[in-house]
Design a protein around this motif. Structure first.
Motif, PDB file in Angstrom:
ATOM      1  N   THR A 140      -0.929  16.569  -1.783  1.00  0.00           N
ATOM      2  CA  THR A 140      -0.150  17.814  -1.870  1.00  0.00           C
ATOM      3  C   THR A 140      -0.065  18.534  -0.689  1.00  0.00           C
ATOM      4  OG1 THR A 140      -0.084  17.964  -4.133  1.00  0.00           O
ATOM      5  CG2 THR A 140       0.704  19.694  -3.141  1.00  0.00           C
ATOM      6  N   ALA A 141      -1.490  18.861  -0.202  1.00  0.00           N
ATOM      7  CA  ALA A 141      -1.749  19.678   1.068  1.00  0.00           C
ATOM      8  C   ALA A 141      -1.588  18.914   2.411  1.00  0.00           C
ATOM      9  CB  ALA A 141      -3.181  20.092   1.070  1.00  0.00           C
ATOM     10  N   LEU A 142      -1.126  17.735   2.525  1.00  0.00           N
ATOM     11  CA  LEU A 142      -0.806  16.997   3.562  1.00  0.00           C
ATOM     12  C   LEU A 142       0.499  16.936   3.925  1.00  0.00           C
ATOM     13  CD1 LEU A 142      -3.220  13.975   2.554  1.00  0.00           C
ATOM     14  CD2 LEU A 142      -3.973  15.949   3.771  1.00  0.00           C
ATOM     15  N   ASP A 143       0.574  16.742   5.408  1.00  0.00           N
ATOM     16  CA  ASP A 143       2.354  16.468   5.690  1.00  0.00           C
ATOM     17  C   ASP A 143       2.593  15.170   5.287  1.00  0.00           C
ATOM     18  OD1 ASP A 143       2.034  14.630   7.778  1.00  0.00           O
ATOM     19  OD2 ASP A 143       0.316  15.901   8.519  1.00  0.00           O
ATOM     20  N   VAL A 144       3.870  15.035   5.268  1.00  0.00           N
ATOM     21  CA  VAL A 144       4.667  13.911   4.624  1.00  0.00           C
ATOM     22  C   VAL A 144       4.156  12.384   5.142  1.00  0.00           C
ATOM     23  CG1 VAL A 144       6.738  14.682   3.714  1.00  0.00           C
ATOM     24  CG2 VAL A 144       6.865  14.194   5.841  1.00  0.00           C
ATOM     25  N   THR A 145       3.930  12.339   6.567  1.00  0.00           N
ATOM     26  CA  THR A 145       3.575  11.303   7.134  1.00  0.00           C
ATOM     27  C   THR A 145       2.152  10.755   6.658  1.00  0.00           C
ATOM     28  OG1 THR A 145       4.393  11.896   9.123  1.00  0.00           O
ATOM     29  CG2 THR A 145       3.204   9.758   9.383  1.00  0.00           C
ATOM     30  N   THR A 146       0.982  11.636   6.664  1.00  0.00           N
ATOM     31  CA  THR A 146      -0.256  11.595   6.211  1.00  0.00           C
ATOM     32  C   THR A 146      -0.299  11.274   4.734  1.00  0.00           C
ATOM     33  OG1 THR A 146      -0.885  13.026   7.866  1.00  0.00           O
ATOM     34  CG2 THR A 146      -2.482  12.599   6.313  1.00  0.00           C
ATOM     35  N   GLN A 147       0.747  11.937   3.933  1.00  0.00           N
ATOM     36  CA  GLN A 147       0.718  11.868   2.704  1.00  0.00           C
ATOM     37  C   GLN A 147       1.102  10.210   2.175  1.00  0.00           C
ATOM     38  OE1 GLN A 147       3.707  14.574   0.774  1.00  0.00           O
ATOM     39  NE2 GLN A 147       3.812  13.642  -1.160  1.00  0.00           N
ATOM     40  N   ALA A 148       2.254   9.858   2.995  1.00  0.00           N
ATOM     41  CA  ALA A 148       2.495   8.519   2.882  1.00  0.00           C
ATOM     42  C   ALA A 148       1.434   7.495   3.173  1.00  0.00           C
ATOM     43  CB  ALA A 148       3.730   7.886   3.682  1.00  0.00           C
ATOM     44  N   GLN A 149       0.683   7.732   4.141  1.00  0.00           N
ATOM     45  CA  GLN A 149      -0.414   6.917   4.687  1.00  0.00           C
ATOM     46  C   GLN A 149      -1.695   6.622   3.536  1.00  0.00           C
ATOM     47  OE1 GLN A 149      -1.876   8.774   8.283  1.00  0.00           O
ATOM     48  NE2 GLN A 149      -0.187   7.797   9.367  1.00  0.00           N
ATOM     49  N   ILE A 150      -1.982   8.069   2.910  1.00  0.00           N
ATOM     50  CA  ILE A 150      -2.924   8.111   1.921  1.00  0.00           C
ATOM     51  C   ILE A 150      -2.405   7.519   0.777  1.00  0.00           C
ATOM     52  CG2 ILE A 150      -4.222   9.710   0.346  1.00  0.00           C
ATOM     53  CD1 ILE A 150      -5.295   9.924   3.100  1.00  0.00           C
ATOM     54  N   LEU A 151      -1.259   7.613   0.425  1.00  0.00           N
ATOM     55  CA  LEU A 151      -0.785   6.839  -0.666  1.00  0.00           C
ATOM     56  C   LEU A 151      -0.774   5.324  -0.604  1.00  0.00           C
ATOM     57  CD1 LEU A 151       2.645   9.033  -1.742  1.00  0.00           C
ATOM     58  CD2 LEU A 151       0.341   8.915  -3.170  1.00  0.00           C
ATOM     59  N   ASP A 152      -0.343   4.936   0.663  1.00  0.00           N
ATOM     60  CA  ASP A 152      -0.548   3.455   0.848  1.00  0.00           C
ATOM     61  C   ASP A 152      -2.025   3.014   0.758  1.00  0.00           C
ATOM     62  OD1 ASP A 152       1.947   2.876   1.406  1.00  0.00           O
ATOM     63  OD2 ASP A 152       1.832   2.957   3.640  1.00  0.00           O
ATOM     64  N   LEU A 153      -2.728   3.733   1.165  1.00  0.00           N
ATOM     65  CA  LEU A 153      -4.471   3.355   1.189  1.00  0.00           C
ATOM     66  C   LEU A 153      -4.805   3.307  -0.262  1.00  0.00           C
ATOM     67  CD1 LEU A 153      -6.989   3.121   2.635  1.00  0.00           C
ATOM     68  CD2 LEU A 153      -7.390   5.522   2.395  1.00  0.00           C
ATOM     69  N   MET A 154      -4.373   4.172  -1.056  1.00  0.00           N
ATOM     70  CA  MET A 154      -4.723   4.187  -2.526  1.00  0.00           C
ATOM     71  C   MET A 154      -4.357   2.969  -3.295  1.00  0.00           C
ATOM     72  SD  MET A 154      -4.935   8.424  -3.492  1.00  0.00           S
ATOM     73  CE  MET A 154      -4.111   8.112  -5.013  1.00  0.00           C
ATOM     74  N   LYS A 155      -2.952   2.736  -2.961  1.00  0.00           N
ATOM     75  CA  LYS A 155      -2.317   1.657  -3.708  1.00  0.00           C
ATOM     76  C   LYS A 155      -2.933   0.302  -3.176  1.00  0.00           C
ATOM     77  CE  LYS A 155       2.366   0.269  -4.742  1.00  0.00           C
ATOM     78  NZ  LYS A 155       3.623   0.604  -4.809  1.00  0.00           N
ATOM     79  N   SER A 156      -3.220   0.273  -1.866  1.00  0.00           N
ATOM     80  CA  SER A 156      -3.860  -1.094  -1.620  1.00  0.00           C
ATOM     81  C   SER A 156      -5.383  -1.288  -1.890  1.00  0.00           C
ATOM     82  CB  SER A 156      -3.842  -1.415   0.030  1.00  0.00           C
ATOM     83  OG  SER A 156      -4.823  -0.436   0.864  1.00  0.00           O
ATOM     84  N   LEU A 157      -6.024  -0.082  -1.936  1.00  0.00           N
ATOM     85  CA  LEU A 157      -7.409  -0.039  -2.423  1.00  0.00           C
ATOM     86  C   LEU A 157      -7.498  -0.570  -4.102  1.00  0.00           C
ATOM     87  CD1 LEU A 157      -8.909   3.010  -0.825  1.00  0.00           C
ATOM     88  CD2 LEU A 157      -9.731   0.575  -0.294  1.00  0.00           C
ATOM     89  N   GLN A 158      -6.521   0.229  -4.720  1.00  0.00           N
ATOM     90  CA  GLN A 158      -6.491  -0.280  -6.090  1.00  0.00           C
ATOM     91  C   GLN A 158      -6.288  -1.723  -6.214  1.00  0.00           C
ATOM     92  OE1 GLN A 158      -3.457  -1.031  -7.840  1.00  0.00           O
ATOM     93  NE2 GLN A 158      -4.216  -1.150  -9.678  1.00  0.00           N
ATOM     94  N   LYS A 159      -5.436  -2.228  -5.543  1.00  0.00           N
ATOM     95  CA  LYS A 159      -5.002  -3.805  -5.756  1.00  0.00           C
ATOM     96  C   LYS A 159      -6.441  -4.556  -5.471  1.00  0.00           C
ATOM     97  CE  LYS A 159      -0.186  -5.021  -5.638  1.00  0.00           C
ATOM     98  NZ  LYS A 159       0.626  -3.755  -5.316  1.00  0.00           N
ATOM     99  N   SER A 160      -7.070  -4.150  -4.342  1.00  0.00           N
ATOM    100  CA  SER A 160      -8.101  -5.152  -4.036  1.00  0.00           C
ATOM    101  C   SER A 160      -9.251  -4.810  -4.783  1.00  0.00           C
ATOM    102  CB  SER A 160      -8.326  -4.648  -2.439  1.00  0.00           C
ATOM    103  OG  SER A 160      -9.028  -3.326  -2.345  1.00  0.00           O
ATOM    104  N   ILE A 161      -9.478  -3.388  -5.288  1.00  0.00           N
ATOM    105  CA  ILE A 161     -10.778  -3.342  -6.457  1.00  0.00           C
ATOM    106  C   ILE A 161     -10.415  -3.539  -7.695  1.00  0.00           C
ATOM    107  CG2 ILE A 161     -12.323  -1.370  -6.827  1.00  0.00           C
ATOM    108  CD1 ILE A 161     -11.934  -0.249  -4.175  1.00  0.00           C
ATOM    109  N   GLY A 162      -9.192  -3.252  -8.160  1.00  0.00           N
ATOM    110  CA  GLY A 162      -8.514  -3.379  -9.563  1.00  0.00           C
ATOM    111  C   GLY A 162      -8.874  -2.311 -10.409  1.00  0.00           C
TER     112      GLY A 162
END
Ligand code: SF4
Length: 335
Positions: A190-212
């Motif tokens: 919420t506190a991040l600008d939209v570009t950084t927000q998208a990067q953090i969401l991508d990171l969370m999604k890819s980490l969730q996939k790799s770690i399970g």
């Protein structure tokens, strides 16, 4: 609790003892999070999302909080424990190791006096038997994983030397350090600008996939839910009013509150048009609520909505909503 679930919240109640009276912040919330699932908890500010999430780790001031119901947690060894039955020492082992949490403002969560390497290492020192050398190597590996490079140099820096997005990556690295079963992300973009927000969401999604691991994502932003979640629960006035897969929630929302929230998402190509809002405000949780809490703001409200609380109805597999309308959105007989 389903065999595939990591957490099962059953009829959770959280009452806060304040100087103005008892605030019924969570009024009987039930839902489960499956292994590897990203579950969104969505609703207006003050609806009880954070209260529910913090209860999983019992982070409320226990002298001023009364809990009810159960929170069953499947630990990495397979044992299922009710969080409310855990002693303090057992709870410390769950926090960070089985369930980790990241918050809205990473700069407030990080200690300004310690290097980020020391802060990530602290988690590993507390929860693992790794040697100092292994802790250092693991810290660098975690920083690499979340895209902070060069890891060796950056690990010796202090929080003020990082931007908000980078600081949130550090929080994610800390949260992942002990391979938790569940990551709770409370308005973490919420506190991040939209570009950084998208990067953090991508990171969370890819980490969730790799770690399970599973993720409980708390947000008031339906765009974030659509982007990353598998399932979502909509909260209003301390209760879940609708829960389903994200696809069904957007394609066929049943509860009038969910429909209003989705209608109020700004659309592209509508420049100059008035934004849709939900009239009125949520009720005070200091006062008893009779009937459906959404009734004063609902255009379909009928007499019985104001006196009897609607039960949870099933709209399909895994899709439930709390409303008297069989097909909310159509004019119903009871209106
Ligand atoms: Fe509206 Fe009645 Fe449904 Fe509540 S139960 S959301 S007031 S129609």
């Amino acid at each position: 609790m389903n065999a595939n679930s990591i957490v099962s919240i059953e009829d959770l109640k959280v009452n806060l003892l304040t100087t103005r009276g008892v605030v019924c912040a969570v009024r009987g919330v039930s839902f489960e999070i499956g292994k590897g699932e990203i579950h969104g908890l969505v609703g207006e500010s003050g609806c009880g999302k954070t209260m529910t999430a913090k209860s999983i780790l019992r982070l409320h001031d226990e002298k001023r909080t009364l809990y009810g119901g159960k929170i069953l947690l499947r630990e990495s060894g397979g044992a299922v424990e009710n969080v409310f039955d855990l002693r303090k020492e057992q709870l410390q082992k769950v926090r960070g190791k089985e369930v980790a949490m990241i918050f809205q403002d990473p700069m407030v969560s990080l200690n300004p006096l310690l290097t980020i390497g020391d802060q990530i290492g602290e988690m590993l020192r507390f929860h693992t038997d790794l040697s100092p050398k292994e802790i250092e190597a693991k810290t660098l590996e975690l920083l690499e994983t979340v895209g902070i490079r060069p890891a060796g140099e950056r690990s010796r820096q202090y929080p003020f030397e990082f931007s908000g997005g980078m600081a949130q990556r550090i929080m994610i690295a800390m949260a992942l350090s002990c391979n938790p079963q569940l990551l709770i992300a409370d308005e973490s973009t919420t506190a991040l600008d939209v570009t950084t927000q998208a990067q953090i969401l991508d990171l969370m999604k890819s980490l969730q996939k790799s770690i399970g691991m599973s993720i409980l994502l708390i947000t008031h932003n339906f765009g974030v839910v659509a982007e990353i979640c598998d399932r979502a629960s909509v909260m209003y006035a301390g209760k879940i009013v609708e829960t389903s897969t994200v696809r069904e929630l957007f394609d066929a929302p049943r509860h009038p509150y969910t429909q209003s929230l989705i209608r109020s998402i700004p659309k592209s190509g509508c420049a100059g048009q008035r934004l849709v809002t939900i009239p009125g405000a949520p009720p005070s949780l200091l006062e008893p609520i009779h009937g459906c809490a959404f009734a004063p703001r609902c255009r379909y409200a009928a007499q019985r909505c104001r006196t009897q609380e609607p039960p949870m109805c099933t709209a399909g597999e895994g899709h439930e909503y709390a409303c008297y309308l069989p097909n909310a959105g159509e004019e119903a007989d009871h209106v």
